[in-house]
Design an enzyme around this catalytic site. Structure first.
Site, PDB file in Angstrom:
ATOM      1  CE1 TYR A 163      -3.447  -2.809   0.504  1.00 23.51           C
ATOM      2  CE2 TYR A 163      -4.675  -0.659   1.130  1.00 23.51           C
ATOM      3  CZ  TYR A 163      -4.506  -1.713   0.552  1.00 23.51           C
ATOM      4  OH  TYR A 163      -5.852  -2.507   0.280  1.00 23.51           O
ATOM      5  CG  ASP A 284      -1.177 -19.828   4.223  1.00 26.59           C
ATOM      6  OD1 ASP A 284      -0.320 -19.404   3.496  1.00 26.59           O
ATOM      7  OD2 ASP A 284      -0.906 -20.617   4.970  1.00 26.59           O
TER       8      ASP A 284
END
Ligand code: NAP
Length: 421
Positions: A163, A284
């Site tokens: 970002y 994950d």
């Protein structure tokens, strides 16, 4: 001071004052001036409903002793139309001057066009921690059997990682130059038609984020902080995030925290009383844990992108982003915001759920130390939902009879409960 803009038609507030910030502490007057950005798309609908609820909550908690002087500042389409720029310098100056602000969603086009205003705001004010509490509210339909088991607060790093916006399109001069440099200097091959992005994660940026997460966990009696990362693959960015997180915990909070490894090796797998557990999880598996073992996590600290995905996934478990609040917090500045987007297809229809911006306002009230008002609002919100008066999104999947009401009617119902005490 009398520069607080009152809502249209209201009497200007003349006794309002600025929030101050000295030696790391906010000084909050009884009538603080708080800037708000209405937002694009459905922003005006949800803000109109939310501000009534926030004012009613403050009135219910403090009588007339405290109130908020809302000051409208411009950003997004409204700013473009009125002053010809999407993020006026004046808006940033006002937020800097008043320390704490709240905003509705702002439009960001995918692909080309201007960079995200939200990202620009976070970077310009160095709001390095995106704080997203996620828990279930009574009566909200959820796709899971026990949504109440999930009660986490996500601290997502807000200004680094991908970002940071260091990326260039395929074929651009910058990409081709960087590609050549990587090839010549490091022998790294990148396809000629690739776009390129850079993912910086620093020790200082990680440490201040993890520090905030640990401080929050200790202050709120939370049992653990989980450092979430993808360090098995991205070793020197995400892996370093994990290592620097543990390092910070050891160095600055060594007498109050304990790592999972120490628990296993020295305490037979049981966390000693009075210690905050510092653990880590690969991103994950963290998504699985949210669904299968939510009680094992309490506060999460994550780099930007993982935190982004996890925040919305967690919000889905407890019933959706219509009810998910957020705050962007730095040293001395904070901007609270609805976490969903502008939902443009519903703009102006008085239809969507104002819950996210209302609960972001509750976070703001907690941030300035007005917890009583925040608690009153949460209670009135839950009672309104439990009574079966809900916006369309909360009716979807409801396993009971409910009455679908407009954004404004939902806000009014909550405000009426607050006024009734
Ligand atoms: P979105 O605006 O969040 O809308 C996606 C869907 O989420 C909506 O169609 C609706 O689902 C549901 N939703 C959103 N807000 C809701 C609310 N208040 N109450 C109930 N349901 C709500 O996401 P998007 O369509 O991907 O993005 C639209 C624009 O918003 C883009 O320009 C994006 O960049 C921007 N955005 C801004 C922010 C921000 O300002 N912080 C954050 C995210 C996105 P259903 O139609 O299924 O009911």
């Amino acid at each position: 001071m009398s520069n607080a803009a009152a809502p249209a038609g209201a009497t200007p507030v003349v006794d309002a004052e600025r929030i101050t910030y000295t030696d790391g502490t906010l000084g909050v007057p009884d009538v603080p001036i708080i800037p708000f950005i209405e937002g694009d798309g459905t922003g005006p609908d949800i803000w109109r409903a939310a501000v009534r609820v926030l004012d009613a909550g403050v009135a219910a908690a403090y009588g007339g002793r405290r109130r908020i002087a809302w000051l409208e500042v411009l950003a997004g389409e409204k700013a473009q139309a009125r002053v010809g720029t999407l993020l006026p310098e004046e808006t940033l100056d006002q937020i800097r001057a008043h320390r704490v602000a709240i905003k509705g969603p702002l439009t960001t086009p995918v692909g080309g066009g201007f960079r995200s205003l939200n990202v620009a705001l976070r970077q310009q004010l160095d709001l390095y921690a995106c704080v997203r509490p996620v828990r279930h509210f009574r009566g909200v339909p959820s796709p899971c059997r026990r949504p109440g088991d999930l009660d986490i607060v996500i601290f997502r790093e807000n200004v680094e990682d991908i970002y940071a916006g260091i990326e260039w399109p395929a074929g651009s001069d910058q990409t081709l130059a960087l590609r050549d440099f990587l090839g010549e200097r490091f022998g790294v091959r990148v396809r000629e038609d690739a776009g390129l992005g850079i993912k910086p994660i620093s020790r200082s940026g990680t440490r201040r984020l993890v520090r905030r997460a640990i401080q929050y966990a200790l202050a709120h009696g939370r049992p653990s902080v989980t450092i979430v990362h993808k360090g098995n693959i991205m070793k020197y960015t995400e892996g370093a995030f994990r290592d620097w997180g543990y390092e910070l915990a050891r160095e600055e909070f060594g007498d109050r925290t304990i790592s999972w490894q120490e628990v296993a090796e020295r305490h037979g797998g049981t966390v000693p009383a009075g210690r905050l557990l510092i653990q880590d999880a690969i991103a994950d598996i963290m998504f699985q844990h949210l669904l299968l073992r939510p009680r094992e996590h309490s506060v999460l600290a994550a780099p930007n992108l993982n935190g982004d995905y996890l925040s919305d996934a967690a919000a889905g478990i407890v019933g959706g982003i219509g009810m998910a609040p957020g705050g962007n917090i730095g040293d001395g500045y904070a901007v609270f915001e609805a976490t969903h987007g502008t939902a443009p297809k519903y703009a102006g229809q008085d239809k969507v759920n104002p819950g996210s911006v209302i609960l972001s306002g509750v976070m703001l009230l907690e941030h300035i130390g007005w917890e009583e008002a925040g608690l009153a609002i949460v209670s009135a919100l839950e009672d309104t939902i439990a009574a079966g008066r809900v916006t369309y999104d909360l009716a979807r999947g409801a396993e009971r009879d409910v009455e679908v009401v407009a954004t404004s009617a939902f806000g009014d119902a909550i405000a009426r409960r607050l006024a009734a005490g």
